[in-house]
Design a protein around this motif. Structure first.
Motif, PDB file in Angstrom:
ATOM      1  N   ALA A 101       0.847  -1.186   0.000  1.00  0.00           N
ATOM      2  CA  ALA A 101       0.000   0.000   0.000  1.00  0.00           C
ATOM      3  C   ALA A 101       0.886   1.241   0.000  1.00  0.00           C
ATOM      4  CB  ALA A 101      -0.895  -0.001   1.224  1.00  0.00           C
ATOM      5  N   GLU A 102       0.324   2.333  -0.484  1.00  0.00           N
ATOM      6  CA  GLU A 102       1.054   3.587  -0.454  1.00  0.00           C
ATOM      7  C   GLU A 102       1.192   4.035   1.003  1.00  0.00           C
ATOM      8  OE1 GLU A 102      -0.595   6.667  -2.849  1.00  0.00           O
ATOM      9  OE2 GLU A 102      -0.961   5.324  -4.526  1.00  0.00           O
ATOM     10  N   PRO A 103       2.310   4.654   1.353  1.00  0.00           N
ATOM     11  CA  PRO A 103       2.459   5.122   2.732  1.00  0.00           C
ATOM     12  C   PRO A 103       1.458   6.226   3.034  1.00  0.00           C
ATOM     13  CG  PRO A 103       4.312   5.839   1.373  1.00  0.00           C
ATOM     14  CD  PRO A 103       3.469   4.932   0.529  1.00  0.00           C
ATOM     15  N   LEU A 104       1.019   6.266   4.275  1.00  0.00           N
ATOM     16  CA  LEU A 104       0.069   7.282   4.719  1.00  0.00           C
ATOM     17  C   LEU A 104       0.800   8.609   4.857  1.00  0.00           C
ATOM     18  CD1 LEU A 104      -2.812   7.840   5.753  1.00  0.00           C
ATOM     19  CD2 LEU A 104      -1.963   7.321   8.033  1.00  0.00           C
ATOM     20  N   GLN A 105       0.312   9.606   4.164  1.00  0.00           N
ATOM     21  CA  GLN A 105       0.922  10.930   4.225  1.00  0.00           C
ATOM     22  C   GLN A 105       0.467  11.652   5.490  1.00  0.00           C
ATOM     23  OE1 GLN A 105       3.201  11.900   1.930  1.00  0.00           O
ATOM     24  NE2 GLN A 105       2.925   9.868   1.064  1.00  0.00           N
ATOM     25  N   LEU A 106       1.330  12.518   6.022  1.00  0.00           N
ATOM     26  CA  LEU A 106       0.988  13.249   7.242  1.00  0.00           C
ATOM     27  C   LEU A 106      -0.250  14.116   7.056  1.00  0.00           C
ATOM     28  CD1 LEU A 106       4.487  14.317   8.588  1.00  0.00           C
ATOM     29  CD2 LEU A 106       2.955  12.566   9.487  1.00  0.00           C
ATOM     30  N   SER A 107      -0.421  14.675   5.871  1.00  0.00           N
ATOM     31  CA  SER A 107      -1.598  15.505   5.628  1.00  0.00           C
ATOM     32  C   SER A 107      -2.874  14.669   5.699  1.00  0.00           C
ATOM     33  CB  SER A 107      -1.498  16.211   4.277  1.00  0.00           C
ATOM     34  OG  SER A 107      -1.401  15.263   3.231  1.00  0.00           O
ATOM     35  N   ARG A 108      -2.838  13.445   5.182  1.00  0.00           N
ATOM     36  CA  ARG A 108      -4.001  12.558   5.233  1.00  0.00           C
ATOM     37  C   ARG A 108      -4.268  12.127   6.670  1.00  0.00           C
ATOM     38  NH1 ARG A 108      -8.038  11.617   1.780  1.00  0.00           N
ATOM     39  NH2 ARG A 108      -6.488  11.703   0.157  1.00  0.00           N
ATOM     40  N   LEU A 109      -3.201  11.862   7.430  1.00  0.00           N
ATOM     41  CA  LEU A 109      -3.364  11.505   8.837  1.00  0.00           C
ATOM     42  C   LEU A 109      -4.009  12.653   9.603  1.00  0.00           C
ATOM     43  CD1 LEU A 109      -2.788   9.499  11.174  1.00  0.00           C
ATOM     44  CD2 LEU A 109      -0.613  10.676  11.469  1.00  0.00           C
ATOM     45  N   ALA A 110      -3.604  13.872   9.319  1.00  0.00           N
ATOM     46  CA  ALA A 110      -4.195  15.036   9.979  1.00  0.00           C
ATOM     47  C   ALA A 110      -5.669  15.167   9.627  1.00  0.00           C
ATOM     48  CB  ALA A 110      -3.434  16.304   9.593  1.00  0.00           C
ATOM     49  N   GLN A 111      -6.026  14.884   8.370  1.00  0.00           N
ATOM     50  CA  GLN A 111      -7.434  14.941   7.958  1.00  0.00           C
ATOM     51  C   GLN A 111      -8.263  13.905   8.704  1.00  0.00           C
ATOM     52  OE1 GLN A 111      -7.241  14.325   3.742  1.00  0.00           O
ATOM     53  NE2 GLN A 111      -7.100  16.516   3.286  1.00  0.00           N
ATOM     54  N   VAL A 112      -7.747  12.696   8.809  1.00  0.00           N
ATOM     55  CA  VAL A 112      -8.464  11.636   9.514  1.00  0.00           C
ATOM     56  C   VAL A 112      -8.608  11.996  10.984  1.00  0.00           C
ATOM     57  CG1 VAL A 112      -8.341   9.221  10.240  1.00  0.00           C
ATOM     58  CG2 VAL A 112      -7.794   9.830   7.894  1.00  0.00           C
ATOM     59  N   ASP A 113      -7.538  12.511  11.593  1.00  0.00           N
ATOM     60  CA  ASP A 113      -7.583  12.901  12.995  1.00  0.00           C
ATOM     61  C   ASP A 113      -8.610  14.013  13.221  1.00  0.00           C
ATOM     62  OD1 ASP A 113      -6.759  12.914  15.738  1.00  0.00           O
ATOM     63  OD2 ASP A 113      -5.545  14.682  15.289  1.00  0.00           O
ATOM     64  N   ASP A 114      -8.629  15.010  12.333  1.00  0.00           N
ATOM     65  CA  ASP A 114      -9.604  16.100  12.454  1.00  0.00           C
ATOM     66  C   ASP A 114     -11.030  15.576  12.317  1.00  0.00           C
ATOM     67  OD1 ASP A 114      -7.574  17.923  12.804  1.00  0.00           O
ATOM     68  OD2 ASP A 114      -7.589  18.603  10.710  1.00  0.00           O
ATOM     69  N   TRP A 115     -11.242  14.678  11.355  1.00  0.00           N
ATOM     70  CA  TRP A 115     -12.583  14.129  11.156  1.00  0.00           C
ATOM     71  C   TRP A 115     -13.029  13.337  12.383  1.00  0.00           C
ATOM     72  CZ3 TRP A 115     -14.842   9.349  11.210  1.00  0.00           C
ATOM     73  CH2 TRP A 115     -16.160   9.309  10.774  1.00  0.00           C
ATOM     74  N   LEU A 116     -12.131  12.523  12.915  1.00  0.00           N
ATOM     75  CA  LEU A 116     -12.493  11.748  14.102  1.00  0.00           C
ATOM     76  C   LEU A 116     -12.742  12.665  15.298  1.00  0.00           C
ATOM     77  CD1 LEU A 116     -10.129   8.682  13.750  1.00  0.00           C
ATOM     78  CD2 LEU A 116     -12.622   8.654  13.714  1.00  0.00           C
TER      79      LEU A 116
END
Length: 64
Positions: A16-31
């Motif tokens: 799988a493609e590595p998780l980018q920090l920007s995507r992690l921040a988006q997921v964290d904000d959504w949660l």
């Protein structure tokens, strides 16, 4: 026997493609917003589920 099967039917692992920090921040904000919304609704089960998801994602990323 297993070596023979692997020789005849080689498998290629897909990474799988590595998780980018920007995507992690988006997921964290959504949660975080989902936790707040569940708290406002008084839905304790959803709040706990989202908190658990957030903890698992952040801990998994940190340990990775």
């Amino acid at each position: 026997m297993l070596k023979g099967i692997q020789t005849v039917h080689p498998s290629v692992e897909n990474q799988a493609e590595p998780l980018q920090l920007s995507r992690l921040a988006q997921v964290d904000d959504w949660l975080g917003s989902a936790i707040a919304a569940a708290r406002e609704r008084g839905d304790r089960a959803d709040e706990l589920r989202h908190r658990s998801d957030r903890a698992l994602i952040l801990l998994g990323f940190w340990r990775g």
